[in-house]
Design a protein around this motif. Structure first.
Motif, PDB file in Angstrom:
ATOM      1  N   GLU A 148      -3.697   4.132  -2.967  1.00 51.05           N
ATOM      2  CA  GLU A 148      -4.111   4.936  -4.118  1.00 51.05           C
ATOM      3  C   GLU A 148      -5.629   5.099  -4.160  1.00 51.05           C
ATOM      4  O   GLU A 148      -6.144   6.185  -4.433  1.00 51.05           O
ATOM      5  CB  GLU A 148      -3.612   4.268  -5.395  1.00 51.05           C
ATOM      6  CG  GLU A 148      -3.891   5.036  -6.655  1.00 51.05           C
ATOM      7  CD  GLU A 148      -3.302   4.347  -7.875  1.00 51.05           C
ATOM      8  OE1 GLU A 148      -3.871   4.542  -8.962  1.00 51.05           O
ATOM      9  OE2 GLU A 148      -2.304   3.623  -7.749  1.00 51.05           O
ATOM     10  N   GLN A 168       1.760   8.126  -7.564  1.00 57.75           N
ATOM     11  CA  GLN A 168       3.009   7.858  -8.273  1.00 57.75           C
ATOM     12  C   GLN A 168       4.123   8.793  -7.820  1.00 57.75           C
ATOM     13  O   GLN A 168       5.260   8.372  -7.654  1.00 57.75           O
ATOM     14  CB  GLN A 168       2.794   7.964  -9.779  1.00 57.75           C
ATOM     15  CG  GLN A 168       1.982   6.826 -10.336  1.00 57.75           C
ATOM     16  CD  GLN A 168       1.687   6.979 -11.815  1.00 57.75           C
ATOM     17  OE1 GLN A 168       1.974   8.020 -12.411  1.00 57.75           O
ATOM     18  NE2 GLN A 168       1.102   5.955 -12.414  1.00 57.75           N
ATOM     19  N   VAL A 169       3.776  10.069  -7.597  1.00 58.01           N
ATOM     20  CA  VAL A 169       4.774  11.033  -7.139  1.00 58.01           C
ATOM     21  C   VAL A 169       5.270  10.664  -5.745  1.00 58.01           C
ATOM     22  O   VAL A 169       6.461  10.788  -5.439  1.00 58.01           O
ATOM     23  CB  VAL A 169       4.194  12.470  -7.159  1.00 58.01           C
ATOM     24  CG1 VAL A 169       5.081  13.442  -6.407  1.00 58.01           C
ATOM     25  CG2 VAL A 169       3.985  12.940  -8.586  1.00 58.01           C
ATOM     26  N   LEU A 170       4.363  10.198  -4.878  1.00 56.22           N
ATOM     27  CA  LEU A 170       4.739   9.814  -3.518  1.00 56.22           C
ATOM     28  C   LEU A 170       5.429   8.460  -3.450  1.00 56.22           C
ATOM     29  O   LEU A 170       5.900   8.062  -2.386  1.00 56.22           O
ATOM     30  CB  LEU A 170       3.499   9.809  -2.613  1.00 56.22           C
ATOM     31  CG  LEU A 170       2.841  11.160  -2.369  1.00 56.22           C
ATOM     32  CD1 LEU A 170       1.589  11.001  -1.529  1.00 56.22           C
ATOM     33  CD2 LEU A 170       3.813  12.121  -1.700  1.00 56.22           C
ATOM     34  N   GLY A 171       5.485   7.760  -4.565  1.00 53.97           N
ATOM     35  CA  GLY A 171       6.187   6.485  -4.604  1.00 53.97           C
ATOM     36  C   GLY A 171       5.384   5.305  -4.093  1.00 53.97           C
ATOM     37  O   GLY A 171       5.963   4.302  -3.680  1.00 53.97           O
ATOM     38  N   ALA A 187       3.719   1.967  -4.273  1.00 51.17           N
ATOM     39  CA  ALA A 187       4.015   0.853  -5.161  1.00 51.17           C
ATOM     40  C   ALA A 187       2.767   0.388  -5.897  1.00 51.17           C
ATOM     41  O   ALA A 187       1.674   0.345  -5.336  1.00 51.17           O
ATOM     42  CB  ALA A 187       4.595  -0.302  -4.354  1.00 51.17           C
TER      43      ALA A 187
END
Length: 88
Positions: A65, A51-54, A56
């Motif tokens: 992920e 989520q921090v790295l964006g 999707a």
């Protein structure tokens, strides 16, 4: 968080932990419960990093992920196994 999301995190974490242990070469002297706990922690940390790295979020499987979670599970299982070996 709902009960369903917590149970889902536990199940996914258990699968990630077991897969991480299977992918890690050699024998790890840790039990199944500890493997599952490591997998749950790795799944939560892997999701947070994604989520921090964006990365999707998709309707299907989030492969990037999942790979992050598996790598973290392998590292976690290796660290816990190493710590357990050094105590014995």
């Amino acid at each position: 968080m709902t009960i369903a999301s917590i149970l889902g995190a536990i199940v996914i974490g258990a699968v990630v932990g077991v897969l991480g242990r299977l992918l890690l070469p050699g024998k790890q002297p840790i039990g199944l419960i500890l493997t599952i706990v490591v997998g749950i922690v790795a799944a939560l940390i892997g999701t947070a990093i994604a989520q921090v790295l964006g990365v999707a979020t998709t309707n299907g499987i989030d492969w990037i992920e999942l790979v992050m979670q598996l790598v973290l599970a392998m590292v976690g299982v290796g660290l816990v196994a190493g710590l357990k070996r050094s105590r014995v």
